[in-house]
Design a protein around this motif. Structure first.
Motif, mmCIF file in Angstrom:
data_model
loop_
_atom_site.group_PDB
_atom_site.id
_atom_site.type_symbol
_atom_site.label_atom_id
_atom_site.label_comp_id
_atom_site.label_asym_id
_atom_site.label_seq_id
_atom_site.Cartn_x
_atom_site.Cartn_y
_atom_site.Cartn_z
ATOM 1 N N UNK A 25 9.544 -18.181 -19.364
ATOM 2 C CA UNK A 25 10.173 -18.730 -18.166
ATOM 3 C C UNK A 25 9.797 -18.017 -16.880
ATOM 4 N N UNK A 26 8.926 -17.007 -16.972
ATOM 5 C CA UNK A 26 8.569 -16.238 -15.778
ATOM 6 C C UNK A 26 7.083 -16.326 -15.457
ATOM 7 N N UNK A 27 6.396 -17.311 -16.020
ATOM 8 C CA UNK A 27 4.939 -17.401 -15.877
ATOM 9 C C UNK A 27 4.495 -17.437 -14.419
ATOM 10 N N UNK A 28 5.122 -18.265 -13.619
ATOM 11 C CA UNK A 28 4.721 -18.384 -12.205
ATOM 12 C C UNK A 28 4.966 -17.069 -11.462
ATOM 13 N N UNK A 29 6.114 -16.456 -11.702
ATOM 14 C CA UNK A 29 6.415 -15.190 -11.042
ATOM 15 C C UNK A 29 5.438 -14.111 -11.497
ATOM 16 N N UNK A 30 5.143 -14.052 -12.789
ATOM 17 C CA UNK A 30 4.197 -13.057 -13.297
ATOM 18 C C UNK A 30 2.823 -13.223 -12.655
ATOM 19 N N UNK A 31 2.390 -14.457 -12.481
ATOM 20 C CA UNK A 31 1.096 -14.700 -11.835
ATOM 21 C C UNK A 31 1.100 -14.163 -10.404
ATOM 22 N N UNK A 32 2.197 -14.390 -9.703
ATOM 23 C CA UNK A 32 2.325 -13.888 -8.325
ATOM 24 C C UNK A 32 2.383 -12.365 -8.299
ATOM 25 N N UNK A 33 3.125 -11.782 -9.224
ATOM 26 C CA UNK A 33 3.217 -10.322 -9.294
ATOM 27 C C UNK A 33 1.852 -9.707 -9.577
ATOM 28 N N UNK A 34 1.129 -10.273 -10.532
ATOM 29 C CA UNK A 34 -0.193 -9.749 -10.876
ATOM 30 C C UNK A 34 -1.146 -9.854 -9.693
ATOM 31 N N UNK B 62 0.776 -1.227 0.000
ATOM 32 C CA UNK B 62 0.000 0.000 0.000
ATOM 33 C C UNK B 62 0.807 1.276 0.000
ATOM 34 N N UNK B 63 2.124 1.180 0.208
ATOM 35 C CA UNK B 63 2.947 2.395 0.170
ATOM 36 C C UNK B 63 3.210 2.844 -1.264
ATOM 37 N N UNK B 64 2.910 1.998 -2.227
ATOM 38 C CA UNK B 64 3.155 2.322 -3.637
ATOM 39 C C UNK B 64 1.972 3.075 -4.239
ATOM 40 N N UNK B 65 2.258 3.841 -5.247
ATOM 41 C CA UNK B 65 1.209 4.566 -5.971
ATOM 42 C C UNK B 65 0.314 3.576 -6.710
ATOM 43 N N UNK B 66 -0.979 3.897 -6.766
ATOM 44 C CA UNK B 66 -1.928 3.059 -7.507
ATOM 45 C C UNK B 66 -1.462 2.831 -8.943
ATOM 46 N N UNK B 67 -0.942 3.883 -9.562
ATOM 47 C CA UNK B 67 -0.509 3.779 -10.962
ATOM 48 C C UNK B 67 0.599 2.742 -11.113
ATOM 49 N N UNK B 68 1.516 2.678 -10.154
ATOM 50 C CA UNK B 68 2.587 1.683 -10.221
ATOM 51 C C UNK B 68 2.038 0.270 -10.049
ATOM 52 N N UNK B 69 1.155 0.084 -9.072
ATOM 53 C CA UNK B 69 0.568 -1.243 -8.863
ATOM 54 C C UNK B 69 -0.230 -1.679 -10.085
ATOM 55 N N UNK B 70 -0.985 -0.759 -10.670
ATOM 56 C CA UNK B 70 -1.757 -1.071 -11.867
ATOM 57 C C UNK B 70 -0.835 -1.466 -13.015
ATOM 58 N N UNK B 71 0.252 -0.714 -13.214
ATOM 59 C CA UNK B 71 1.195 -0.996 -14.301
ATOM 60 C C UNK B 71 1.866 -2.354 -14.093
ATOM 61 N N UNK B 72 2.254 -2.668 -12.863
ATOM 62 C CA UNK B 72 2.872 -3.964 -12.569
ATOM 63 C C UNK B 72 1.895 -5.091 -12.877
ATOM 64 N N UNK B 73 0.661 -4.933 -12.447
ATOM 65 C CA UNK B 73 -0.371 -5.944 -12.734
ATOM 66 C C UNK B 73 -0.537 -6.111 -14.235
ATOM 67 N N UNK B 74 -0.638 -4.993 -14.950
ATOM 68 C CA UNK B 74 -0.828 -5.022 -16.398
ATOM 69 C C UNK B 74 0.346 -5.687 -17.106
ATOM 70 N N UNK B 75 1.569 -5.312 -16.752
ATOM 71 C CA UNK B 75 2.750 -5.915 -17.365
ATOM 72 C C UNK B 75 2.828 -7.413 -17.088
ATOM 73 N N UNK B 76 2.530 -7.785 -15.853
ATOM 74 C CA UNK B 76 2.590 -9.204 -15.490
ATOM 75 C C UNK B 76 1.570 -10.026 -16.269
ATOM 76 N N UNK B 77 0.433 -9.415 -16.575
ATOM 77 C CA UNK B 77 -0.620 -10.135 -17.294
ATOM 78 C C UNK B 77 -0.439 -10.127 -18.808
ATOM 79 N N UNK B 78 0.254 -9.119 -19.332
ATOM 80 C CA UNK B 78 0.298 -8.974 -20.796
ATOM 81 C C UNK B 78 1.688 -9.061 -21.405
ATOM 82 N N UNK B 79 2.733 -8.960 -20.599
ATOM 83 C CA UNK B 79 4.087 -8.927 -21.164
ATOM 84 C C UNK B 79 5.041 -9.816 -20.382
ATOM 85 N N UNK B 80 4.565 -10.960 -19.974
ATOM 86 C CA UNK B 80 5.392 -11.862 -19.176
ATOM 87 C C UNK B 80 6.447 -12.535 -20.059
ATOM 88 N N UNK B 81 7.711 -12.411 -19.679
ATOM 89 C CA UNK B 81 8.759 -13.064 -20.479
ATOM 90 C C UNK B 81 8.712 -14.582 -20.333
#
Length: 147
Positions: free
Chosen positions: A127-136, A106-125
């Motif tokens: 070999x990083x599928x499990x990590x991306x799911x956790x990040x999202x 919660x110390x992070x800006x909403x925009x950053x959390x939203x961007x991280x969620x979006x990147x994890x869901x749409x631009x996962x490299x």
């Protein structure tokens, strides 16, 4: 009955002998806190985040924790292409993943959390599928907590 009592006393004494070392390992000294605080300003790569966790993970509180959160958010939002490096480091040090996830808070800006969620869901490299799911999921939970 006496042998059970002796066994219990011996076990308790052994625990007391081990306890100071365990407690001591978790205390962040003022010198360590100062060094951790200085290191926060240099968290510009996943290898440095891993070093921070290894050296000063026990100091991860207050302003140091907020600095860690901001540095981790900056790496994820501004340097998403470096995620494979994080995956590689997590393979060598499994404690790094919960450290990173804990800082999507919660110390992070909403925009950053939203961007991280979006990147994890749409631009996962690859070999990083499990990590991306956790990040999202973690970023989404952080957004929910802020509402």
């Amino acid at each position: 009955m006496r042998s059970q009592m002796r066994t219990a006393v011996a076990a308790g004494m052994a625990l007391l002998l081990l306890l100071p070392a365990a407690v001591q390992a978790r205390i962040c000294t003022p010198r360590q806190a100062e060094a951790a605080d200085a290191m926060v300003d240099r968290l510009d790569s996943w290898s440095r985040v891993a070093q921070m966790r290894t050296r000063y993970g026990h100091c991860d509180d207050g302003a140091i924790a907020e600095g860690n959160s901001e540095a981790i958010a900056r790496l994820l939002v501004d340097h998403w292409a470096s995620l494979p490096q994080l995956v590689s480091l997590i393979r060598r040090d499994s404690a790094l993943q919960p450290f990173v996830l804990r800082h999507l808070d919660g110390s992070l800006a909403d925009a950053d959390l939203f961007k991280i969620k979006q990147l994890a869901q749409t631009a996962c490299p690859a070999g990083a599928t499990a990590l991306c799911a956790e990040l999202a999921a973690t970023a989404a939970a952080g957004l929910t907590d802020q509402q």
